[in-house]
Motif scaffolding. Structure first.
Motif: not given
Length: 306
Positions: A66-71
């Protein structure tokens, strides 16, 4: 125990989060409008697009929880390669410049000292003196170069590269699908250092330092001092974790002790050896998610509640 539902994700997107310098990153997000908690993931020092393998391993994992993952790619690496020189090249250049300078100073000095000390000695003692002075000179030259490289690493990570992280966090906070009150940071290796530096500057709900500084700790006193200061002033709780066979466990152990002394919230996890080499142990930060995932998501749930 009730299991948390796994969410599906949209295909990862390449996004522009800053124009001058031109910085790009990879975004993984759950399906739906959100808002979801968000993570700024700071990559390591690998050149080119090699950090993409970590993103591909971790992005879907975080989305499933349920997390947005921004790299975001920092300047000089991956999708942001045109934004500036590669940090590894800058470190190597600083090390080489200092090594040559030290060599130019050490060789004449060692030769002069040899002539003064050995001119009245027997031949065997002159040879011994020459070898000893040569070894001391080589050690001094090498150490000088290593220190210069480490100083450049710290300078870039706490200035230009930290600025890139701050720009990424600001961009993520402005997205409608992200809960701006539930943004955390994490990182591996150089990215672990960045996570710690970011936690000192930004009100992240949590930070995760995976193997930050493990390759450089012993030879970089400025890094030790800078990270120590950062954790003592951290605005976020920090989870430190490493595999037992990582290059050096001192960073996690030392920094967690500093946080304890400063009355800050933290956790420390040292996991069993991962693979056979120190390099394998270092890669545990992203390749060992099957082992550390539950601890990480428990930490995030505790400190980034809905």
């Amino acid at each position: 125990m009730q299991l948390q539902p796994r969410l599906t994700s949209a295909p990862p997107e390449i996004v522009s989060f800053h124009e001058n310098p031109p910085l790009r990153g990879v975004l993984y997000k759950p399906d739906g409008p959100g808002p979801f908690p968000g993570l700024v993931y700071n990559h390591g020092s690998a050149p080119g697009m090699l950090n993409q393998q970590a993103f591909e391993a971790l992005g879907p994992l975080f989305v499933s929880r349920g997390w947005v993952f921004f790299a975001p790619y920092r300047r000089g690496q991956g999708l942001s390669a045109t934004a500036g020189p590669f940090i590894g090249d800058e470190i190597a250049a600083a090390r080489n410049r200092r090594t040559w300078l030290a060599l130019c100073l050490a060789v004449p000095a060692a030769l002069l000292l040899f002539l003064v000390v050995a001119r009245k000695q027997r031949r065997s003692l002159r040879i011994l003196a020459g070898v000893s002075l040569g070894l001391v000179a080589v050690f001094a030259v090498h150490r000088s170069g290593v220190r210069a490289g480490a100083a450049t690493m710290v300078r870039l990570l706490e200035t230009e590269h930290l600025s890139d992280q701050l720009q990424a966090a600001d961009w993520l906070q402005r997205q409608s699908f992200v809960d701006k009150h539930r943004i955390a940071t994490a990182g591996n290796s150089f990215g672990g250092i960045e996570a710690v530096l970011g936690a000192e500057r930004i009100g992240y709900c949590a930070a995760i330092d995976a193997s930050g500084g493990a390759e450089s700790w012993a030879t970089a006193p400025r890094l030790r001092a800078r990270m120590t200061s950062a954790v003592r002033n951290s605005k976020a709780p920090i989870l430190f974790f490493q595999a037992e066979n990582d290059y050096d466990l001192s960073p996690s152990r030392t920094l967690s002790t500093e946080m304890k002394d400063a009355g800050k919230a933290f956790e420390l996890k040292i996991y069993p050896a991962f693979g056979k080499s120190a390099a394998d142990g270092h890669s545990f930060a992203w390749a060992g998610s099957a082992v550390w995932a539950e601890d990480v998501f428990r930490f995030l749930k505790t400190h980034c509640p809905e």
